[in-house]
Design a protein around this motif. Structure first.
Motif, PDB file in Angstrom:
ATOM      1  N   VAL A 204       4.162  -2.441  -0.311  1.00 61.45           N
ATOM      2  CA  VAL A 204       3.500  -1.134  -0.351  1.00 61.45           C
ATOM      3  C   VAL A 204       3.407  -0.618  -1.777  1.00 61.45           C
ATOM      4  O   VAL A 204       2.428   0.053  -2.148  1.00 61.45           O
ATOM      5  N   LEU A 207       0.220  -1.170  -3.730  1.00 64.56           N
ATOM      6  CA  LEU A 207      -0.995  -0.458  -3.343  1.00 64.56           C
ATOM      7  C   LEU A 207      -1.138   0.801  -4.188  1.00 64.56           C
ATOM      8  O   LEU A 207      -0.160   1.383  -4.649  1.00 64.56           O
ATOM      9  N   VAL A 210      -0.412   5.590  -2.811  1.00 62.60           N
ATOM     10  CA  VAL A 210       0.499   5.736  -1.681  1.00 62.60           C
ATOM     11  C   VAL A 210       1.263   7.046  -1.815  1.00 62.60           C
ATOM     12  O   VAL A 210       1.902   7.310  -2.841  1.00 62.60           O
ATOM     13  N   PHE A 232      -1.970   7.859   2.366  1.00 62.77           N
ATOM     14  CA  PHE A 232      -2.628   7.746   1.075  1.00 62.77           C
ATOM     15  C   PHE A 232      -3.232   9.092   0.684  1.00 62.77           C
ATOM     16  O   PHE A 232      -3.469   9.962   1.522  1.00 62.77           O
ATOM     17  N   GLU A 237      -8.730   5.028  -1.053  1.00 61.15           N
ATOM     18  CA  GLU A 237      -7.516   4.249  -1.297  1.00 61.15           C
ATOM     19  C   GLU A 237      -6.966   3.668   0.000  1.00 61.15           C
ATOM     20  O   GLU A 237      -6.429   2.554   0.021  1.00 61.15           O
ATOM     21  N   ALA A 241      -6.515  -0.326   0.805  1.00 59.00           N
ATOM     22  CA  ALA A 241      -5.233  -0.854   1.291  1.00 59.00           C
ATOM     23  C   ALA A 241      -5.423  -1.640   2.582  1.00 59.00           C
ATOM     24  O   ALA A 241      -4.733  -2.646   2.810  1.00 59.00           O
ATOM     25  N   LYS A 244      -6.450  -5.100   1.679  1.00 54.43           N
ATOM     26  CA  LYS A 244      -5.383  -5.886   1.064  1.00 54.43           C
ATOM     27  C   LYS A 244      -4.301  -6.277   2.064  1.00 54.43           C
ATOM     28  O   LYS A 244      -3.763  -7.387   2.008  1.00 54.43           O
ATOM     29  N   LEU A 245      -3.983  -5.374   2.979  1.00 57.46           N
ATOM     30  CA  LEU A 245      -2.888  -5.634   3.919  1.00 57.46           C
ATOM     31  C   LEU A 245      -3.309  -6.485   5.104  1.00 57.46           C
ATOM     32  O   LEU A 245      -2.473  -7.180   5.694  1.00 57.46           O
TER      33      LEU A 245
END
Length: 599
Positions: A204, A207, A210, A232, A237, A241, A244-245
Motif C-alpha cells: 500500500v 501507492l 493513500v 484515497f 488516485e 491503485a 496496480k493492485l
C-alpha cells in the motif's frame, strides 16, 4: 455437559435436574435463599459450565489460529505487534477528542427531555455521530462508509455470540439505516489468514494518495478470511491503485479489488427497556466514568507515542532506544479535559432534582451524554462493549445503538414472562462480563473466561526443579533453598534462576490469556446451524433434513450389509445353494454344431 454452543441458563437447569437430581435440589434451595449470589446454587453450577465451555473453545481456537497473522497482530505482546496496534489506533483516534469537545461546547449533543415520552421506540437521546435525535432513521456520518456487501460480511463475525437475538433491532424496516457512500475507497475483497497488515502495508505504501488503510475482522464462514479498505484522496488516485493492485500477488496470493460505490446498509441495535431503570442507570454511569478514565489516559499516551520506526537505528547507526511515551506527561487536567467538558455541560442541561421524574431525567441525560462521549471521542459502543480504532470500523460493527426509554408496563410484562426475563438476564450477564474485561483486565482471573492461571502453568512447567521434602517443605533443586509451598519456589526460580524458564513459554501464555480475555474473540461456528428463518418454514426445513438424514442412514446400512462377507465356518443358506444359471434356448440341443437353414 458437552455442547457445541453455550446454552441458556434455563436449558442448563433442565439438563442438570435430569442428570443430577440429588445435587440439583440442594443447589435449587441455595439459589432460593440467595437469588442474587452467583457463588452458590444453580447459578454457580451454570458459571462452572460456562467456564468449562470457554476453556475448551479457547484451547481449540488457539491451537488452530496461533500462527495466523491476524491472530498475532491482535494478541502477541512482543514489541513488533504492540507497536503496530498503537500506531494504528493513534492514527484512527487523532483529533476525535478535540472534535467532540468542540461539538459539545457548541451544543450539538444537547436535547430537550420529553417527560411524557415513555414509548420504547420513540427516543429523544442524541445520536453520537451527528447530534440528531435518535428517533430519526436516517443516519448521517462524516467518515467514509462501506458498500452493502462488506457490511454483510462483517456482520457474520458475530455469529458465535452467545445471545445473537439481542444483536439486531426487532421493529421492522424502521431499524434499518442506509448510509450513503462518501470518499474514494478501494476494497480488497479477501485476505487469507496468513497475510497480515505488516505484509500488506509495504504494498500500500507504494501507492500514491493513500489516506488510510483499514482491515476487517476474520469471518468464520469465509474460512477466517477478511477484507481491507484503502481510502484515497481523489478518485483518480483510487482508479490508478485499482489497476496496480488488480492481480498483484502477496505471498503467492492474488489480490481481488473493487471500487466501493454502494451505501452501507445496517440495522440499528436497541437495548432492553430494563437498561433504563434507575438503579441500572446509576450503575452504568459509574461504570462508564471508569471506562472513560481508562480511555482518556490511553488517548493521552497515544498522543505522545513514538512509533518503533522512529525509535530504531537511523541509516544503519544504532541509537539509544527511547520510551514510546514521553517522560514528561501532560497535566492531569489535560488527560481529563473531556470528562470536565462533559460535566460542565451536564451542569447546564440537567433539571433540578425535585422528585422521581426529575431524578430519572437527570440519570437518563447523564447516561446519554456519556454514551455520546464514548462513541464520538473513542469509537466505543458501551452496550456492545467494543472499542474500535476508526469511525468506519465502529460503523461496521455497530452503526447505532439506542437506549430504550423506560416503560413501566413493558418492564412489568418482562418480569412476568420467565423466558424473556431469563434471556435478558443472560444479556446483562454477558454485557457486564465484557465491560469487566475492558476495565479490570489485569485484575481478572483468566480461568473464568477460558484462560490459564500463570502460577499453576508455571508450576507444572517447573515441576522437575521442585522437590517436596515434607508436608510444608519444598526445596529448589538448583540451590537447595527451602520454602513453605511450591508457589514460593516458582517465584524464587523466576527471580533467581530465570534461565530455567523458556521465554517462549511465558510469551505463549500471555498470548493465550490475551485471546481468552478478548470480549469479542472469535467463536466456533455451531456444528449443526439452525435453519434460516422461523416459524412453519423453519420447522418444515428441520423435518426435511431429519427425513433425509434417516433415509441416507438407512441406505448406508443396507449397502454395508450387502457388502459384508460371512465368516469362513458359516453354514450356507439352502436358498443360496440353488445356483441359477443362464441357458440360451436358441442353442442346438445336445450341443452340436450350428445348422444353417436354407430358405
Amino acid at each position: 455437559m458437552d455442547q457445541d454452543r453455550l446454552v441458556p441458563y434455563r436449558s442448563f437447569v433442565e439438563w442438570y435436574r435430569e442428570t443430577a437430581p440429588d445435587r440439583y435440589f440442594d443447589d435449587e434451595a441455595a439459589t432460593k435463599e440467595n437469588p442474587t449470589d452467583r457463588k452458590v446454587g444453580l447459578k454457580a453450577r451454570y458459571d462452572e459450565f460456562r467456564a468449562d465451555y470457554s476453556a475448551k473453545q479457547v484451547q481449540i481456537l488457539f491451537e488452530k489460529h496461533r500462527t495466523a497473522a491476524w491472530f498475532l497482530e491482535k494478541y502477541d505482546p512482543s514489541e513488533r505487534y504492540s507497536d503496530l496496534r498503537a500506531r494504528v489506533r493513534k492514527q484512527g483516534w487523532q483529533g476525535s477528542l478535540d472534535q467532540f469537545v468542540e461539538q459539545l461546547e457548541a451544543g450539538k449533543f444537547d436535547y430537550v427531555f420529553e417527560s411524557g415520552n415513555s414509548k420504547p421506540t420513540e427516543q429523544t437521546t442524541t445520536d453520537p455521530q451527528t447530534g440528531e435525535a435518535q428517533d430519526s432513521v436516517k443516519v448521517e456520518v462524516s467518515e467514509t462508509t462501506q458498500s452493502e456487501k462488506p457490511e454483510k460480511v462483517e456482520e457474520e463475525e458475530e455469529d458465535g455470540d452467545e445471545d445473537p437475538e439481542w444483536a439486531n433491532g426487532k421493529n421492522g424496516d424502521k431499524d434499518e439505516v442506509i448510509i450513503p457512500h462518501k470518499g474514494h475507497q478501494v476494497m480488497i475483497k479477501s485476505i487469507p489468514p496468513e497475510i497480515g497488515r505488516l505484509q500488506l502495508e509495504p504494498v500500500v505504501d507504494k501507492l500514491s494518495g493513500v489516506a488510510s488503510l483499514a482491515l476487517g475482522e476474520p469471518v468464520a464462514r469465509r474460512s477466517y478470511y477478511r477484507s481491507a479498505w484503502i481510502e484515497f484522496n481523489t478518485e483518480k488516485e483510487a482508479r490508478e491503485a485499482m489497476d496496480k493492485l488488480s492481480g498483484q500477488e502477496i505471498e503467492n496470493f492474488k489480490l481481488r479489488v473493487t471500487m466501493i460505490r454502494s451505501p452501507l446498509i445496517a440495522k440499528i441495535k436497541r437495548t432492553s427497556v430494563l437498561v433504563s431503570g434507575n438503579e441500572r442507570l446509576e450503575e452504568d454511569i459509574d461504570t462508564m466514568k471508569r471506562l472513560v478514565h481508562i480511555l482518556e489516559v490511553e488517548a493521552d499516551t497515544l498522543a505522545n507515542y513514538k512509533p518503533l520506526a522512529e525509535r530504531t537505528a537511523v541509516e544503519g547507526v544504532d541509537v539509544k532506544m527511547e520510551s514510546p511515551v514521553k517522560e514528561e506527561q501532560e497535566s492531569t487536567e489535560h488527560i481529563h479535559r473531556g470528562s470536565a467538558a462533559v460535566q460542565a455541560r451536564l451542569d447546564q442541561m440537567l433539571p433540578p432534582l425535585q422528585g422521581s421524574e426529575s431524578r430519572y431525567q437527570r440519570l437518563a441525560m447523564t447516561v446519554d451524554l456519556y454514551l455520546a462521549y464514548l462513541r464520538s471521542a473513542f469509537y466505543c459502543c458501551y452496550y456492545c462493549a467494543v472499542i474500535a480504532d476508526r469511525a468506519d470500523e465502529l460503523q461496521r460493527k455497530c452503526v447505532k445503538h439506542i437506549r430504550t426509554a423506560h416503560n413501566e408496563k413493558e418492564a412489568d410484562d418482562i418480569q412476568r414472562n420467565q423466558k424473556r426475563l431469563d434471556r435478558e438476564d443472560h444479556w446483562f450477564l454477558l454485557h457486564d462480563e465484557k465491560i469487566e474485561m475492558l476495565i479490570h483486565r489485569d485484575e481478572l482471573d483468566p480461568t473464568r473466561f477460558g484462560g490459564k492461571n500463570l502460577d499453576k502453568a508455571l508450576e507444572q512447567k517447573l515441576v522437575q526443579h521442585i522437590r517436596q521434602e515434607d508436608e510444608a517443605k519444598f526445596r529448589c533443586v538448583n540451590c537447595n533453598k527451602m520454602f513453605k509451598n511450591s508457589g514460593y519456589v516458582c517465584k524464587h526460580i523466576s527471580n533467581k534462576h530465570p534461565e530455567m524458564i523458556d521465554p517462549e513459554f511465558t510469551k505463549e501464555l500471555r498470548i493465550y490469556n490475551n485471546f481468552a480475555l478478548d470480549p469479542h474473540r472469535i467463536q466456533m461456528p455451531p456444528a449443526n446451524p439452525p435453519p434460516v428463518g422461523s416459524g412453519r418454514h423453519a420447522r418444515d426445513a428441520t423435518r426435511r433434513d431429519d427425513h433425509a438424514s434417516k433415509r441416507r442412514a438407512t441406505i448406508d446400512n443396507m449397502e454395508a450389509a450387502r457388502r459384508r462377507t460371512p465368516p469362513p465356518d458359516a453354514k450356507i443358506d439352502p436358498r443360496a445353494a440353488q445356483r441359477l444359471t443362464y441357458q440360451d434356448l436358441d442353442e442346438v440341443a445336445g450341443g452340436g454344431e450350428d445348422i444353417a437353414l436354407m430358405y
